[in-house]
Design a protein around this motif. Structure first.
Motif, PDB file in Angstrom:
ATOM      1  N   ALA A 147       0.659  -1.136  -0.058  1.00 34.63           N
ATOM      2  CA  ALA A 147      -0.158  -0.099  -0.053  1.00 34.63           C
ATOM      3  C   ALA A 147       0.854   1.357  -0.025  1.00 34.63           C
ATOM      4  N   GLN A 148       2.107   1.168   0.391  1.00 35.23           N
ATOM      5  CA  GLN A 148       2.897   2.189   0.472  1.00 35.23           C
ATOM      6  C   GLN A 148       3.314   2.958  -1.147  1.00 35.23           C
ATOM      7  N   GLU A 149       2.985   4.032  -1.108  1.00 41.23           N
ATOM      8  CA  GLU A 149       3.327   4.711  -2.385  1.00 41.23           C
ATOM      9  C   GLU A 149       4.435   4.729  -3.008  1.00 41.23           C
TER      10      GLU A 149
ATOM     11  N   GLY B 256      10.084   9.599   1.251  1.00 48.15           N
ATOM     12  CA  GLY B 256       9.344   8.633   0.716  1.00 48.15           C
ATOM     13  C   GLY B 256      10.264   7.610   0.043  1.00 48.15           C
ATOM     14  N   THR B 257       9.531   6.786  -0.674  1.00 50.43           N
ATOM     15  CA  THR B 257      10.134   5.585  -1.704  1.00 50.43           C
ATOM     16  C   THR B 257       9.790   5.927  -3.108  1.00 50.43           C
ATOM     17  N   TYR B 258      10.943   5.976  -3.693  1.00 48.07           N
ATOM     18  CA  TYR B 258      10.926   6.444  -5.038  1.00 48.07           C
ATOM     19  C   TYR B 258      11.856   5.477  -5.881  1.00 48.07           C
ATOM     20  N   VAL B 259      11.348   5.367  -7.173  1.00 46.92           N
ATOM     21  CA  VAL B 259      12.010   4.743  -8.297  1.00 46.92           C
ATOM     22  C   VAL B 259      12.614   5.918  -9.141  1.00 46.92           C
ATOM     23  N   PHE B 260      13.694   5.938  -9.561  1.00 47.88           N
ATOM     24  CA  PHE B 260      14.576   6.774 -10.561  1.00 47.88           C
ATOM     25  C   PHE B 260      14.365   6.188 -12.009  1.00 47.88           C
ATOM     26  N   ALA B 261      13.838   6.830 -12.954  1.00 49.47           N
ATOM     27  CA  ALA B 261      13.663   6.845 -14.466  1.00 49.47           C
ATOM     28  C   ALA B 261      14.497   7.541 -14.991  1.00 49.47           C
ATOM     29  N   VAL B 262      15.693   6.978 -15.653  1.00 50.50           N
ATOM     30  CA  VAL B 262      16.643   7.752 -16.225  1.00 50.50           C
ATOM     31  C   VAL B 262      16.675   7.539 -17.861  1.00 50.50           C
TER      32      VAL B 262
ATOM     33  N   ALA C  67      22.796   1.317  -3.569  1.00 50.64           N
ATOM     34  CA  ALA C  67      22.541   0.538  -4.781  1.00 50.64           C
ATOM     35  C   ALA C  67      21.437   0.422  -5.320  1.00 50.64           C
ATOM     36  N   THR C  68      20.397   0.608  -4.582  1.00 45.66           N
ATOM     37  CA  THR C  68      18.967   0.401  -5.038  1.00 45.66           C
ATOM     38  C   THR C  68      18.614   1.577  -6.149  1.00 45.66           C
ATOM     39  N   ALA C  69      19.281   2.649  -6.065  1.00 45.00           N
ATOM     40  CA  ALA C  69      19.215   3.668  -6.839  1.00 45.00           C
ATOM     41  C   ALA C  69      19.521   3.307  -8.360  1.00 45.00           C
ATOM     42  N   TYR C  70      20.634   2.422  -8.644  1.00 50.07           N
ATOM     43  CA  TYR C  70      21.321   2.002  -9.764  1.00 50.07           C
ATOM     44  C   TYR C  70      20.217   1.766 -10.674  1.00 50.07           C
TER      45      TYR C  70
ATOM     46  N   ALA D  42      13.051   0.273  -6.062  1.00 49.47           N
ATOM     47  CA  ALA D  42      12.413   1.136  -5.290  1.00 49.47           C
ATOM     48  C   ALA D  42      13.669   1.649  -4.185  1.00 49.47           C
ATOM     49  N   THR D  43      13.656   2.980  -3.956  1.00 50.83           N
ATOM     50  CA  THR D  43      14.696   3.114  -2.944  1.00 50.83           C
ATOM     51  C   THR D  43      14.118   4.252  -1.879  1.00 50.83           C
ATOM     52  N   LYS D  44      14.173   3.874  -0.677  1.00 51.35           N
ATOM     53  CA  LYS D  44      13.611   4.812   0.403  1.00 51.35           C
ATOM     54  C   LYS D  44      14.643   5.702   0.634  1.00 51.35           C
TER      55      LYS D  44
END
Length: 122
Positions: free
Chosen positions: A20-22, A45-51, A79-82, A97-99
């Protein structure tokens, strides 16, 4: 049996809460030698990076490091942001997903050498 059922209910609630976390997306575009976004400010928050690779002429990627840490040392990278695959010309790739917690970070690309830019989390 009651203990088993209550344990399963708690486990299911935990899994549903995680789902449920956005998860938000931070879109970053690279051109030759730079990101077009020179700085970013986001909330915790939790993010995904779209490069995206906008005709750089070579593969690109993303490194995220807490500000003040030595960015040349991989152990300081988040490392999760790679991106999960290098980003080829005209393509977009995403990270896991990177917190992000409050503080400052720097982001850059080591493949398409860019300056280090600031990401502020409020």
């Amino acid at each position: 049996m009651k203990h088993l059922i209550s344990t399963l209910v708690v486990a299911l609630a935990f899994v549903l809460n995680i789902n449920a976390q956005e998860v938000k997306t931070i879109s970053l575009e690279q051109t030759k030698g730079e990101f077009t976004q020179k700085s970013l400010t986001v909330s915790e928050g939790t993010y995904v990076f779209a490069v995206s690779n906008n005709q750089v002429g070579k593969d690109v990627g993303l490194v995220l490091v807490p500000k003040g840490k030595d960015a040349s040392k991989p152990e300081n990278h988040i490392a999760t942001a790679y991106v999960t695959e290098v980003v080829k010309d005209g393509k977009v790739e995403k990270s896991k997903a990177t917190k992000l917690t409050k503080g400052e970070y720097v982001y850059f690309c080591p493949l398409n050498p860019t300056p280090q830019y600031t990401l502020t989390v409020e």
